[in-house]
Design an enzyme around this catalytic site. Sequence first.
Site, PDB file in Angstrom:
ATOM      1  N   GLU A   1      74.394  -4.452 -29.540  1.00  0.00           N
ATOM      2  CA  GLU A   1      73.027  -3.940 -29.301  1.00  0.00           C
ATOM      3  C   GLU A   1      72.907  -3.242 -27.938  1.00  0.00           C
ATOM      4  OE1 GLU A   1      70.087  -6.936 -30.013  1.00  0.00           O
ATOM      5  OE2 GLU A   1      71.118  -7.806 -31.722  1.00  0.00           O
TER       6      GLU A   1
ATOM      7  N   GLU B   1      71.317 -15.835 -31.611  1.00  0.00           N
ATOM      8  CA  GLU B   1      70.681 -16.419 -30.409  1.00  0.00           C
ATOM      9  C   GLU B   1      70.351 -17.908 -30.543  1.00  0.00           C
ATOM     10  OE1 GLU B   1      67.333 -13.857 -29.548  1.00  0.00           O
ATOM     11  OE2 GLU B   1      68.512 -12.042 -29.752  1.00  0.00           O
TER      12      GLU B   1
HETATM   13  O1  G3I Z   1      56.204  -3.802 -39.086  1.00  0.00           O
HETATM   14  C1  G3I Z   1      55.068  -4.265 -38.339  1.00  0.00           C
HETATM   15  C2  G3I Z   1      53.883  -3.369 -38.601  1.00  0.00           C
HETATM   16  O2  G3I Z   1      53.501  -3.476 -39.968  1.00  0.00           O
HETATM   17  C3  G3I Z   1      52.726  -3.781 -37.699  1.00  0.00           C
HETATM   18  O3  G3I Z   1      51.645  -2.879 -37.873  1.00  0.00           O
HETATM   19  C4  G3I Z   1      53.185  -3.769 -36.255  1.00  0.00           C
HETATM   20  C5  G3I Z   1      52.038  -4.204 -35.353  1.00  0.00           C
HETATM   21  O4  G3I Z   1      52.511  -5.058 -34.370  1.00  0.00           O
HETATM   22  O5  G3I Z   1      54.301  -4.661 -36.075  1.00  0.00           O
HETATM   23  C6  G3I Z   1      55.419  -4.239 -36.852  1.00  0.00           C
HETATM   24  O6  G3I Z   1      56.488  -5.147 -36.670  1.00  0.00           O
HETATM   25  C7  G3I Z   1      57.160  -4.977 -35.416  1.00  0.00           C
HETATM   26  C8  G3I Z   1      58.652  -4.773 -35.716  1.00  0.00           C
HETATM   27  O7  G3I Z   1      59.418  -4.744 -34.502  1.00  0.00           O
HETATM   28  C9  G3I Z   1      58.909  -3.467 -36.485  1.00  0.00           C
HETATM   29  O8  G3I Z   1      58.526  -2.387 -35.691  1.00  0.00           O
HETATM   30  C10 G3I Z   1      56.962  -6.278 -34.628  1.00  0.00           C
HETATM   31  O9  G3I Z   1      55.612  -6.381 -34.241  1.00  0.00           O
HETATM   32  C11 G3I Z   1      57.849  -6.250 -33.392  1.00  0.00           C
HETATM   33  O10 G3I Z   1      57.810  -7.517 -32.737  1.00  0.00           O
HETATM   34  C12 G3I Z   1      59.303  -5.998 -33.807  1.00  0.00           C
HETATM   35  O11 G3I Z   1      60.089  -5.909 -32.626  1.00  0.00           O
HETATM   36  C13 G3I Z   1      61.507  -6.029 -32.865  1.00  0.00           C
HETATM   37  C14 G3I Z   1      62.028  -7.240 -32.076  1.00  0.00           C
HETATM   38  O12 G3I Z   1      63.458  -7.334 -32.249  1.00  0.00           O
HETATM   39  C15 G3I Z   1      61.382  -8.514 -32.574  1.00  0.00           C
HETATM   40  O13 G3I Z   1      61.719  -9.555 -31.672  1.00  0.00           O
HETATM   41  C16 G3I Z   1      62.186  -4.777 -32.341  1.00  0.00           C
HETATM   42  O14 G3I Z   1      61.823  -3.659 -33.135  1.00  0.00           O
HETATM   43  C17 G3I Z   1      63.703  -4.930 -32.379  1.00  0.00           C
HETATM   44  O15 G3I Z   1      64.344  -3.830 -31.722  1.00  0.00           O
HETATM   45  C18 G3I Z   1      64.131  -6.217 -31.669  1.00  0.00           C
HETATM   46  O16 G3I Z   1      65.507  -6.359 -31.845  1.00  0.00           O
HETATM   47  C19 G3I Z   1      66.084  -7.566 -31.291  1.00  0.00           C
HETATM   48  C20 G3I Z   1      67.261  -7.953 -32.169  1.00  0.00           C
HETATM   49  O17 G3I Z   1      66.818  -8.132 -33.503  1.00  0.00           O
HETATM   50  C21 G3I Z   1      67.954  -9.193 -31.638  1.00  0.00           C
HETATM   51  N1  G3I Z   1      68.389  -8.991 -30.268  1.00  0.00           N
HETATM   52  C22 G3I Z   1      67.288  -8.596 -29.356  1.00  0.00           C
HETATM   53  C23 G3I Z   1      66.615  -7.318 -29.865  1.00  0.00           C
HETATM   54  C24 G3I Z   1      65.537  -6.874 -28.907  1.00  0.00           C
HETATM   55  O18 G3I Z   1      64.503  -7.828 -28.872  1.00  0.00           O
END
Ligand code: G3I
Length: 369
Positions: free
Chosen positions: A274, A158
Amino acid sequence: MTTRRTFLNQSALAACALALPVTAEPTITGSQSLKAQAHKRGLLAGCAVGAANLREPDFTQVLIDQYSLVVPENALKFGPLRPSPTEYNFADADALVNFAHDHKMKVRGHNFVWHEQLPAWFAATVTKENAKQILTTHIQTVASRYKGKIQSWDVVNEAINPSDGLPDSLRHSPWLQLIGPEYLELAYRTARQADPHAKLTYNEYGIENENEADRTKRAATLDLLKRLKAANVPIDALGIQSHISAGSGQTWGNGLRDLIAGAQSLGLEVYLTELDVNDDAVLGDDTAARDQQVAAVYRDYLAVALENRAVKSVLTWGITDRHSWLNEVKSHREKMPNRPQRPLPFDPDYKPAPAFFALRDALAHAPHR
Ligand code: G3I
């Protein structure tokens, strides 16, 4: 030795079994699985896997039955890997890479360079003076650990954002601010040197639809790929994320075809990296009707996207609605907290949704690669 009583018992059981109605469950495993149908056409069927998912037997059974390619949803990103400037936490990534290896699945790496999910220490630690070193050391350390085990790496994720108004529509990312536009070339060259086996991919979203914003972003993305190839930057594939929507009037046609053809003309493979279908815009609460609209988007999108043999793989961003990231999106949580999304091939109870059959049908009828 079988006694008379045992024989009679076994015969009675056999008779009962014959009398039971055959469940109407359609066959979806073996030759009828996503991976089998994809393989018949020279394609790979894959999905994103969250670290916790591997601890769910229902999840791992569907994963083993249906997919031949996996990508860690978060475990290989800069932030989750790097709890501190001097530490790496490979536990979740190792677990998935080992699981994939044990079940003869290929693995995508996602991702080395992104503007999101940077660790809390990043802003206070990384400067213009040390950014290049931090970037190259990160890529060398991670790519070397999984050398030969990664089918393709999303090296840069991105990097294009036309609304930032910067030259070449580059995103105003921390990496651009700290290193300049050469961060892209540096990342790909470092990745190639660290793992010559992996296909190096540029991954992007918002380039799929027939609307003005996607048209603009598509053009900037292709221009970036042309510049990188002209500079002999080692890049092998374009990842089209394919986060699309139902009920919002999105259409897919010549813009997507031209993007894929443009990448192909640069000698690149194309991966749908994705895929999921946001159904917030689908009106009403009739789940069956929503599922049918989501399935229709899978059908319509893949009918266009799979036409070109340069497209080699289709990964959904998850397996089951139960785990979709879309349920965590702020706009969804604010507007529809009590209407979980249904964007993926399996419903929250791991039952194949209409989207599963639409995806499998698209794979089965794609031109042979
Ligand atoms: O692991 C921590 C955990 O320890 C904590 O307690 C919790 C509380 O907020 O957060 C957890 O981390 C989260 C992580 O996912 C794992 O679950 C983050 O907050 C959360 O922001 C993160 O979201 C991910 C997101 O990317 C981040 O921008 C999504 O799972 C994931 O599906 C998403 O994937 C992205 C691709 O990498 C790139 N393309 C877009 C796609 C969707 O946004």
